[in-house]
Design a protein around this motif. Sequence first.
Motif, short mmCIF file in Angstrom:
data_model
loop_
_atom_site.label_atom_id
_atom_site.label_comp_id
_atom_site.label_asym_id
_atom_site.label_seq_id
_atom_site.Cartn_x
_atom_site.Cartn_y
_atom_site.Cartn_z
N ILE A 1 -2.52 -6.20 -2.62
CA ILE A 1 -1.51 -6.82 -1.73
C ILE A 1 -1.97 -8.21 -1.24
O ILE A 1 -1.16 -8.99 -0.76
CB ILE A 1 -1.14 -5.93 -0.52
CG1 ILE A 1 -2.38 -5.54 0.29
CG2 ILE A 1 -0.39 -4.69 -1.00
CD1 ILE A 1 -2.04 -4.77 1.56
N ARG A 2 -3.27 -8.50 -1.41
CA ARG A 2 -3.73 -9.84 -1.03
C ARG A 2 -3.27 -10.89 -2.04
O ARG A 2 -3.30 -12.08 -1.78
CB ARG A 2 -5.27 -9.87 -0.92
CG ARG A 2 -5.77 -9.12 0.32
CD ARG A 2 -7.25 -8.90 0.27
NE ARG A 2 -7.63 -7.99 -0.82
CZ ARG A 2 -8.87 -7.62 -1.09
NH1 ARG A 2 -9.87 -8.09 -0.36
NH2 ARG A 2 -9.12 -6.78 -2.07
N ILE B 1 0.49 4.31 -8.34
CA ILE B 1 1.66 3.57 -8.81
C ILE B 1 2.39 4.33 -9.93
O ILE B 1 3.62 4.40 -9.95
CB ILE B 1 1.23 2.15 -9.26
CG1 ILE B 1 1.10 1.25 -8.03
CG2 ILE B 1 2.18 1.54 -10.27
CD1 ILE B 1 2.39 0.97 -7.28
N ASN B 2 1.64 4.94 -10.85
CA ASN B 2 2.29 5.69 -11.94
C ASN B 2 3.13 6.82 -11.38
O ASN B 2 4.27 7.04 -11.79
CB ASN B 2 1.24 6.25 -12.91
CG ASN B 2 0.59 5.13 -13.70
OD1 ASN B 2 1.14 4.03 -13.78
ND2 ASN B 2 -0.58 5.39 -14.28
N VAL C 1 4.20 -1.97 -3.49
CA VAL C 1 2.97 -2.49 -4.11
C VAL C 1 1.79 -1.60 -3.77
O VAL C 1 1.60 -1.21 -2.61
CB VAL C 1 2.66 -3.93 -3.59
CG1 VAL C 1 1.47 -4.53 -4.34
CG2 VAL C 1 3.88 -4.83 -3.69
N ASP C 2 0.96 -1.30 -4.77
CA ASP C 2 -0.29 -0.59 -4.52
C ASP C 2 -1.28 -0.99 -5.62
O ASP C 2 -0.89 -1.22 -6.76
CB ASP C 2 -0.07 0.93 -4.54
CG ASP C 2 -1.15 1.68 -3.76
OD1 ASP C 2 -0.86 2.19 -2.66
OD2 ASP C 2 -2.31 1.73 -4.25
N SER C 3 -2.57 -1.03 -5.26
CA SER C 3 -3.57 -1.44 -6.25
C SER C 3 -4.09 -0.25 -7.06
O SER C 3 -4.84 -0.44 -8.02
CB SER C 3 -4.74 -2.15 -5.56
OG SER C 3 -5.23 -1.34 -4.52
N GLY D 1 0.88 -1.17 0.00
CA GLY D 1 0.00 0.00 0.00
C GLY D 1 0.91 1.21 0.00
O GLY D 1 0.80 2.11 0.83
N CYS D 2 1.84 1.22 -0.97
CA CYS D 2 2.95 2.19 -0.95
C CYS D 2 2.53 3.61 -1.31
O CYS D 2 3.26 4.55 -1.05
CB CYS D 2 4.05 1.72 -1.90
SG CYS D 2 3.50 1.59 -3.63
#
Length: 246
Positions: A122-123, A99-100, A92-94, A68-69
């Motif tokens: 992350i799951r 993220i970009n 990691v992030d959804s 969840g960065c």
Amino acid sequence: MKKDQQTTDRLYTKKLSSIDDFKFDDAVAGVFPDMLKRSIPGYSALINLIGTSSRVIVKPDSHVYDLGCSLGAVSSVVRNNCAGIDYNGIAVDSSEAMINRCQVLLEQNNPELKIEVVCDDIRNIKIQNASLVVLNFTLQFIPVENRMNLLKKIHSGLNPGGYFILSEKITSENKAEQDNIDLLYENFKRVNGYSELEISQKREALENVLIPETFSTHKNRLAASGFKNIQKWFQVLNFVSIIAQK
Ligand code: GEK
């Protein structure tokens, strides 16, 4: 528009006719550093503490996970403090919007030391050979019924003696304490420039999305997932960070 106006969180300044559930979209990602600074008391101090502590936690040839960065604040501060330690950083992030931006920021600030940036839930990701895993204000967005499995996966992916840092907004153990902390937290937001309307609209948007739990619920779940040496190592108002070991 001036640059500081574009990066100032004004998402809930206007009265909205209906309030959608909070999402980590482009609008949020664009103002995120300002939003966190004005909404999480002690955020910068905690990021610095994670950074300076990582120097004695991170081991050569191991993995460091920032789950969840968002924009990579944890990955970045760990990297700045661990120069010369040959580890693999994984952020990691959804949220694609996060993220970009995270990718660009991490490349800008220290391009020689690569961190792997992954857009995923992350799951779903595999955790292995970890000396440090950080969940900084992310577990609160995971459905309660999935939290135990996630912690068990983290525990199993840590090397013996490896560290887990879990930071969360918490609820109090009783109503009187909760009322007190709500009063102080709303004051913190007001002092940081949020209006009554912004505070109440944001609260409503987060209601079904950010599900806080008590400190004892977190501690018990960590123990049940196999962690030892579970300690609260940081708290400002209702924002708590816990450090634990495998
Ligand atoms: C920081 N750690 O600056 N899988 C992956 N990411 C997720 C998931 C999920 N299931 N659910 C939510 N997120 C950061 C701050 S913010 C905290 C973390 C906050 C991501 C979501 O997209 C967002 O970027 C992050 O978790 C939470 O230290 O906004 O209060």
